[in-house]
Design an enzyme around this catalytic site. Sequence first.
Site, PDB file in Angstrom:
ATOM      1  N   VAL A 237       0.882  -1.160   0.000  1.00  0.00           N
ATOM      2  CA  VAL A 237       0.000   0.000   0.000  1.00  0.00           C
ATOM      3  C   VAL A 237       0.920   1.210   0.000  1.00  0.00           C
ATOM      4  O   VAL A 237       1.870   1.273   0.784  1.00  0.00           O
ATOM      5  CB  VAL A 237      -0.929   0.041   1.231  1.00  0.00           C
ATOM      6  CG1 VAL A 237      -1.857   1.260   1.147  1.00  0.00           C
ATOM      7  CG2 VAL A 237      -1.743  -1.243   1.353  1.00  0.00           C
ATOM      8  N   GLU A 238       0.643   2.176  -0.866  1.00  0.00           N
ATOM      9  CA  GLU A 238       1.562   3.303  -0.967  1.00  0.00           C
ATOM     10  C   GLU A 238       0.854   4.602  -1.319  1.00  0.00           C
ATOM     11  O   GLU A 238      -0.172   4.607  -2.000  1.00  0.00           O
ATOM     12  CB  GLU A 238       2.664   3.013  -1.995  1.00  0.00           C
ATOM     13  CG  GLU A 238       2.169   2.571  -3.354  1.00  0.00           C
ATOM     14  CD  GLU A 238       3.269   1.919  -4.194  1.00  0.00           C
ATOM     15  OE1 GLU A 238       4.129   1.221  -3.636  1.00  0.00           O
ATOM     16  OE2 GLU A 238       3.263   2.128  -5.423  1.00  0.00           O
TER      17      GLU A 238
ATOM     18  N   PRO B 189       1.593  -1.930 -12.126  1.00  0.00           N
ATOM     19  CA  PRO B 189       2.610  -1.326 -11.257  1.00  0.00           C
ATOM     20  C   PRO B 189       4.018  -1.684 -11.710  1.00  0.00           C
ATOM     21  O   PRO B 189       4.224  -2.630 -12.478  1.00  0.00           O
ATOM     22  CB  PRO B 189       2.302  -1.942  -9.899  1.00  0.00           C
ATOM     23  CG  PRO B 189       1.766  -3.300 -10.246  1.00  0.00           C
ATOM     24  CD  PRO B 189       0.993  -3.121 -11.530  1.00  0.00           C
TER      25      PRO B 189
ATOM     26  N   HIS C 207       0.663  -7.688 -15.851  1.00  0.00           N
ATOM     27  CA  HIS C 207       0.102  -7.260 -14.566  1.00  0.00           C
ATOM     28  C   HIS C 207       1.115  -6.467 -13.756  1.00  0.00           C
ATOM     29  O   HIS C 207       0.823  -6.033 -12.640  1.00  0.00           O
ATOM     30  CB  HIS C 207      -0.401  -8.461 -13.771  1.00  0.00           C
ATOM     31  CG  HIS C 207       0.639  -9.202 -12.982  1.00  0.00           C
ATOM     32  ND1 HIS C 207       1.828  -9.630 -13.521  1.00  0.00           N
ATOM     33  CD2 HIS C 207       0.662  -9.601 -11.682  1.00  0.00           C
ATOM     34  CE1 HIS C 207       2.537 -10.256 -12.596  1.00  0.00           C
ATOM     35  NE2 HIS C 207       1.860 -10.250 -11.470  1.00  0.00           N
ATOM     36  N   GLY C 208       2.307  -6.286 -14.294  1.00  0.00           N
ATOM     37  CA  GLY C 208       3.352  -5.546 -13.608  1.00  0.00           C
ATOM     38  C   GLY C 208       4.618  -5.585 -14.436  1.00  0.00           C
ATOM     39  O   GLY C 208       4.575  -5.839 -15.648  1.00  0.00           O
ATOM     40  N   ALA C 209       5.756  -5.331 -13.776  1.00  0.00           N
ATOM     41  CA  ALA C 209       7.031  -5.404 -14.478  1.00  0.00           C
ATOM     42  C   ALA C 209       7.493  -6.846 -14.635  1.00  0.00           C
ATOM     43  O   ALA C 209       8.128  -7.200 -15.635  1.00  0.00           O
ATOM     44  CB  ALA C 209       8.079  -4.589 -13.726  1.00  0.00           C
TER      45      ALA C 209
ATOM     46  N   HIS D 181      -6.106  -9.660 -11.325  1.00  0.00           N
ATOM     47  CA  HIS D 181      -5.200 -10.243 -12.322  1.00  0.00           C
ATOM     48  C   HIS D 181      -4.824 -11.692 -12.009  1.00  0.00           C
ATOM     49  O   HIS D 181      -3.883 -12.215 -12.600  1.00  0.00           O
ATOM     50  CB  HIS D 181      -3.946  -9.371 -12.519  1.00  0.00           C
ATOM     51  CG  HIS D 181      -3.218  -8.995 -11.275  1.00  0.00           C
ATOM     52  ND1 HIS D 181      -2.786  -7.710 -11.021  1.00  0.00           N
ATOM     53  CD2 HIS D 181      -2.827  -9.733 -10.207  1.00  0.00           C
ATOM     54  CE1 HIS D 181      -2.160  -7.663  -9.865  1.00  0.00           C
ATOM     55  NE2 HIS D 181      -2.163  -8.897  -9.355  1.00  0.00           N
ATOM     56  N   ASN D 182      -5.538 -12.332 -11.085  1.00  0.00           N
ATOM     57  CA  ASN D 182      -5.415 -13.775 -10.839  1.00  0.00           C
ATOM     58  C   ASN D 182      -6.816 -14.351 -10.760  1.00  0.00           C
ATOM     59  O   ASN D 182      -7.353 -14.539  -9.669  1.00  0.00           O
ATOM     60  CB  ASN D 182      -4.696 -14.060  -9.509  1.00  0.00           C
ATOM     61  CG  ASN D 182      -3.188 -14.079  -9.619  1.00  0.00           C
ATOM     62  OD1 ASN D 182      -2.625 -13.545 -10.555  1.00  0.00           O
ATOM     63  ND2 ASN D 182      -2.528 -14.676  -8.650  1.00  0.00           N
TER      64      ASN D 182
END
Length: 467
Positions: free
Chosen positions: A226-227, A366, A390-392, A334-335
């Site tokens: 969380v950010e 992200p 779904h990300g890097a 995404h799952n």
Amino acid sequence: MNGKLVTKLGFEKKAVALALAAATQRERAGLGREEILNELRAVQDNPGAFLPGGVYADLAAELTAQRAKADARRGAELRPTPLPYRVWGEDLIEPGARQQMDVAMVLPISRAGALMPDAHVGYGLPIGGVLAAEDAVIPYGVGVDIGCSMRLSVLPLKPDALGTDEARRLLLKHTRFGAGVGFEKRDREDHEVLHEQTWREQPLLRHLFDKAAEQIGTSGSGNHFVEFGTLTLAQPDLGLEAGEYLAILSHSGSRGFGAQVANHYTKVAQALHPNLDAAARKLAWLPLGTEDGEGYWQAMNLAGRYALANHELIHRRLARALNVDPLTTVSNSHNLAWRQRVGEHDLIVHRKGATPAERGQLGLIPGSMADPGFVVRGLGNPDALASASHGAGRQMGRKAAANTLAKKDVQTYLRERGVTLIGGGIDEAPQAYKRIEHVLARQRDLVDVVAQFTPRVVRMDTGSEDV
């Protein structure tokens, strides 16, 4: 009527008892033995015709389930070669992920697939794998953290309205991380997902309810976060004017509840396919239309809703602490597996670490604890089964990262980007991930970038060695 007559017709196990029960009712209704035997033969020949109701409905359902299981066992023979599938960012993807995708594409139930540029090795289907199956669902095609998802809340505040120390205090007070962790009972919040009848509709879900209730509104370990950060809109979109906004971004899933659902039904699927080739054991499937297949589908979707509820409560707590209401939110799972039209067929599309990207659909991709994330809009590319990364994606495994990366180098990376980290381990260091800009560059035909999120204060669970 008696058991010998029913058995001679070819009924087996539970079906014998159900056939006798139905025959007894028909005898009481005045039918003779031969008439009843003819009716039982008709149920055998076409059980689907008797499923809607009537005295033979239970027998018809049992016969349908038995035949589906038998078909699954017979159909466990793998194709000699994988079905063709598209790969995005092939130069970024390790051979092991390609090998896992190849195995998925020789399953007899597979119909189409795609591999995203953030792909890397997982259990069963690779992370970043997208697989369309016919009339079947694969628990490890969805993954252990069922419903793992993203959520962004854009707040009516400028980024500098929240200082680093205050952001840190809010995250420590209003978020919880780690296996088995929940809020103290007096601080726990309610959510409508906990009041669904679904929890009472199968023994497994009844057993897992208390755990889910205790952990509602919290985050897991690993790459969950969380950010607070800055959302930058270069032009008006999302119902907002162009500019910079304070925003909250979170990555979380269904906690221990989803993991236990995944492991339980994977064992069920593997028992259903005892002769499945060892390379495909983690991809054992459950036929839909059977009790086990529908049981997993029900539990999977509940876990997906529960994961989104966790995000809602996390964001609600933080927005309330700031005394604001979000201007807008974006979220995606995404799952998960979805029923989706693929070409001329209705198939089950599994996305294990892949973002749904139908044309016009918003999603979140992200980067890492110190790299930007992006709001994207799907282009609906049919070759990717309307999906994106779904990300890097990891370029280094957790053990390799912990053993090779130096804490001082990670701290320097964070400091240079102005990121304050709470928790987080070396195994989640930015250097363990692919460069998000490289991943995005290789999927320009899958999504358009709408906005950029730059992290500033990040909270994660503690790792094997904290940064």
